[in-house]
Write a protein that holds these residues in place. Structure first.
Motif, short mmCIF file in Angstrom:
data_model
loop_
_atom_site.label_atom_id
_atom_site.label_comp_id
_atom_site.label_asym_id
_atom_site.label_seq_id
_atom_site.Cartn_x
_atom_site.Cartn_y
_atom_site.Cartn_z
N ARG A 51 13.74 -0.14 0.01
CA ARG A 51 14.82 0.08 0.98
C ARG A 51 14.27 0.49 2.34
O ARG A 51 14.83 0.15 3.36
N VAL A 52 13.17 1.22 2.34
CA VAL A 52 12.57 1.67 3.60
C VAL A 52 11.76 0.55 4.25
O VAL A 52 11.88 0.28 5.44
N LEU A 53 10.94 -0.13 3.45
CA LEU A 53 10.00 -1.10 4.01
C LEU A 53 10.55 -2.53 4.10
O LEU A 53 10.04 -3.31 4.89
N VAL A 54 11.50 -2.88 3.25
CA VAL A 54 12.09 -4.22 3.18
C VAL A 54 11.11 -5.25 2.61
O VAL A 54 11.48 -6.06 1.79
N ASP A 55 9.85 -5.18 3.00
CA ASP A 55 8.84 -6.14 2.56
C ASP A 55 8.38 -5.82 1.13
O ASP A 55 7.88 -4.73 0.85
N ARG A 56 8.55 -6.79 0.22
CA ARG A 56 8.27 -6.56 -1.20
C ARG A 56 6.77 -6.31 -1.46
O ARG A 56 6.41 -5.42 -2.22
N ALA A 57 5.90 -7.10 -0.83
CA ALA A 57 4.47 -6.96 -1.07
C ALA A 57 3.98 -5.58 -0.62
O ALA A 57 3.23 -4.90 -1.34
N GLN A 58 4.41 -5.14 0.55
CA GLN A 58 4.02 -3.82 1.03
C GLN A 58 4.59 -2.73 0.14
O GLN A 58 3.95 -1.71 -0.12
N SER A 59 5.82 -2.95 -0.34
CA SER A 59 6.45 -1.96 -1.23
C SER A 59 5.66 -1.81 -2.52
O SER A 59 5.51 -0.70 -3.04
N GLU A 60 5.15 -2.92 -3.05
CA GLU A 60 4.34 -2.86 -4.27
C GLU A 60 3.05 -2.08 -4.02
O GLU A 60 2.62 -1.28 -4.86
N GLU A 61 2.44 -2.28 -2.84
CA GLU A 61 1.23 -1.54 -2.49
C GLU A 61 1.52 -0.03 -2.42
O GLU A 61 0.76 0.78 -2.95
N VAL A 62 2.61 0.30 -1.74
CA VAL A 62 2.96 1.72 -1.57
C VAL A 62 3.30 2.34 -2.93
O VAL A 62 2.95 3.50 -3.19
N LEU A 63 3.95 1.60 -3.81
CA LEU A 63 4.25 2.10 -5.16
C LEU A 63 2.96 2.51 -5.86
O LEU A 63 2.89 3.60 -6.45
N GLN A 64 1.94 1.67 -5.78
CA GLN A 64 0.67 2.00 -6.42
C GLN A 64 0.03 3.22 -5.76
O GLN A 64 -0.52 4.08 -6.44
N GLU A 65 0.14 3.33 -4.42
CA GLU A 65 -0.40 4.48 -3.71
C GLU A 65 0.29 5.77 -4.16
O GLU A 65 -0.35 6.81 -4.33
N VAL A 66 1.62 5.69 -4.33
CA VAL A 66 2.39 6.87 -4.74
C VAL A 66 1.93 7.35 -6.11
O VAL A 66 1.66 8.54 -6.30
N PHE A 67 1.80 6.44 -7.07
CA PHE A 67 1.41 6.88 -8.41
C PHE A 67 -0.06 7.30 -8.48
O PHE A 67 -0.41 8.17 -9.27
N LEU A 68 -0.89 6.74 -7.61
CA LEU A 68 -2.26 7.24 -7.51
C LEU A 68 -2.24 8.68 -6.99
O LEU A 68 -2.94 9.55 -7.51
N GLU A 69 -1.40 8.93 -5.98
CA GLU A 69 -1.27 10.28 -5.45
C GLU A 69 -0.71 11.24 -6.51
O GLU A 69 -1.14 12.39 -6.62
N ALA A 92 7.21 9.48 -2.41
CA ALA A 92 7.38 8.04 -2.17
C ALA A 92 8.03 7.79 -0.81
O ALA A 92 7.60 6.90 -0.06
N HIS A 93 9.04 8.57 -0.49
CA HIS A 93 9.72 8.39 0.79
C HIS A 93 8.76 8.65 1.94
O HIS A 93 8.72 7.89 2.92
N ARG A 94 7.97 9.70 1.84
CA ARG A 94 7.01 10.02 2.90
C ARG A 94 5.99 8.89 3.07
O ARG A 94 5.65 8.52 4.19
N ARG A 95 5.50 8.39 1.95
CA ARG A 95 4.52 7.29 2.02
C ARG A 95 5.13 6.05 2.68
O ARG A 95 4.48 5.39 3.49
N ALA A 96 6.37 5.72 2.32
CA ALA A 96 7.04 4.55 2.90
C ALA A 96 7.25 4.74 4.40
O ALA A 96 6.99 3.83 5.19
N VAL A 97 7.70 5.92 4.79
CA VAL A 97 7.91 6.21 6.21
C VAL A 97 6.57 6.16 6.95
O VAL A 97 6.50 5.62 8.07
N ASP A 98 5.52 6.68 6.35
CA ASP A 98 4.19 6.61 6.97
C ASP A 98 3.76 5.17 7.19
O ASP A 98 3.16 4.84 8.22
N ARG A 99 4.08 4.31 6.24
CA ARG A 99 3.72 2.89 6.37
C ARG A 99 4.48 2.26 7.54
O ARG A 99 3.92 1.49 8.31
N VAL A 100 5.77 2.59 7.66
CA VAL A 100 6.57 2.08 8.78
C VAL A 100 5.99 2.58 10.10
O VAL A 100 5.83 1.81 11.05
N ARG A 101 5.65 3.86 10.16
CA ARG A 101 5.09 4.43 11.40
C ARG A 101 3.76 3.77 11.74
O ARG A 101 3.48 3.50 12.91
N ALA A 102 2.92 3.53 10.73
CA ALA A 102 1.62 2.90 10.98
C ALA A 102 1.81 1.48 11.52
O ALA A 102 1.12 1.07 12.46
#
Length: 196
Positions: A51-69, A92-102
């Motif tokens: 919902r934050v990123l809209v992009d599915r591929a990036q969302s999958e990457e962030v999902l993996q980052e969240v569970f690694l964290e 997860a929300h913070r990571r997604a927002v960080d990705r948008v900011r980056a």
């Protein structure tokens, strides 16, 4: 749901924080607890990120980052300061927002140095940029809210929880959750210049 051979309810109505228990076991290096935690939360976490990123591929990457964290920082979870599910969803929300900011920061830097992609396939790119900018505005407005209001709104709109589910997750009365959401949404509208 069975944890360590004990059948416990998984409806979130009890006072036991099953996700928190799994996080504590993950902190001890329990790989089975981590697998259960991933199976239990990954669909909801992915939905929030998407919902934050809209992009599915990036969302999958962030999902993996969240569970690694989660795996790496599970020992920092403090059970008496909140529910486990909220802890993971906030991360997860913070990571997604960080990705948008980056992404926005890269785009701003590219514009400053004069980079322009001369081959734009269609106007869908402009739409995606507009969505990301709007997402950034919402994230900034959310960051300005008091923690209790931000948490309730994040769980509702990014986590997909109902008000009664949020009340159960946070251990707060339903009326308190409704008030936090009403006041928070009012502040969001005001800070974003939206008239009701």
């Amino acid at each position: 749901m069975v944890i360590d051979g004990i059948d416990v309810p998984d409806d979130g109505s009890g006072s036991v924080d099953h996700v928190g228990e799994l996080i504590q076991r993950v902190a001890g290096g329990d790989q089975n607890a981590f697998a259960r935690l991933y199976d239990m939360l990954s669909p909801r976490v992915f939905g929030l990120i998407l919902r934050v990123l809209v992009d599915r591929a990036q969302s999958e990457e962030v999902l993996q980052e969240v569970f690694l964290e989660v795996w790496q920082s599970a020992a920092r979870f403090v059970p008496n300061r909140g529910q486990g599910r909220s802890w993971v969803l906030t991360m997860a929300h913070r990571r997604a927002v960080d990705r948008v900011r980056a992404a926005q920061s890269r785009a701003d830097r590219d514009v400053r140095v004069g980079f322009r992609d001369l081959e734009v396939p269609h106007d869908g790119v402009a739409e995606q940029v507009e969505l990301r900018i709007e997402g950034k505005r919402v994230a900034q407005a959310l960051a300005e809210l008091p923690e209790a209001q931000r948490e309730a709104i994040t769980l509702a709109y990014y986590g997909g929880y109902s008000q009664s589910e949020i009340a159960a997750l946070l251990g707060s009365p339903l009326g308190t959750v409704k008030t936090r959401m009403r006041d928070g949404l009012s502040r969001l509208r005001s800070s974003m210049g939206v008239t009701p």
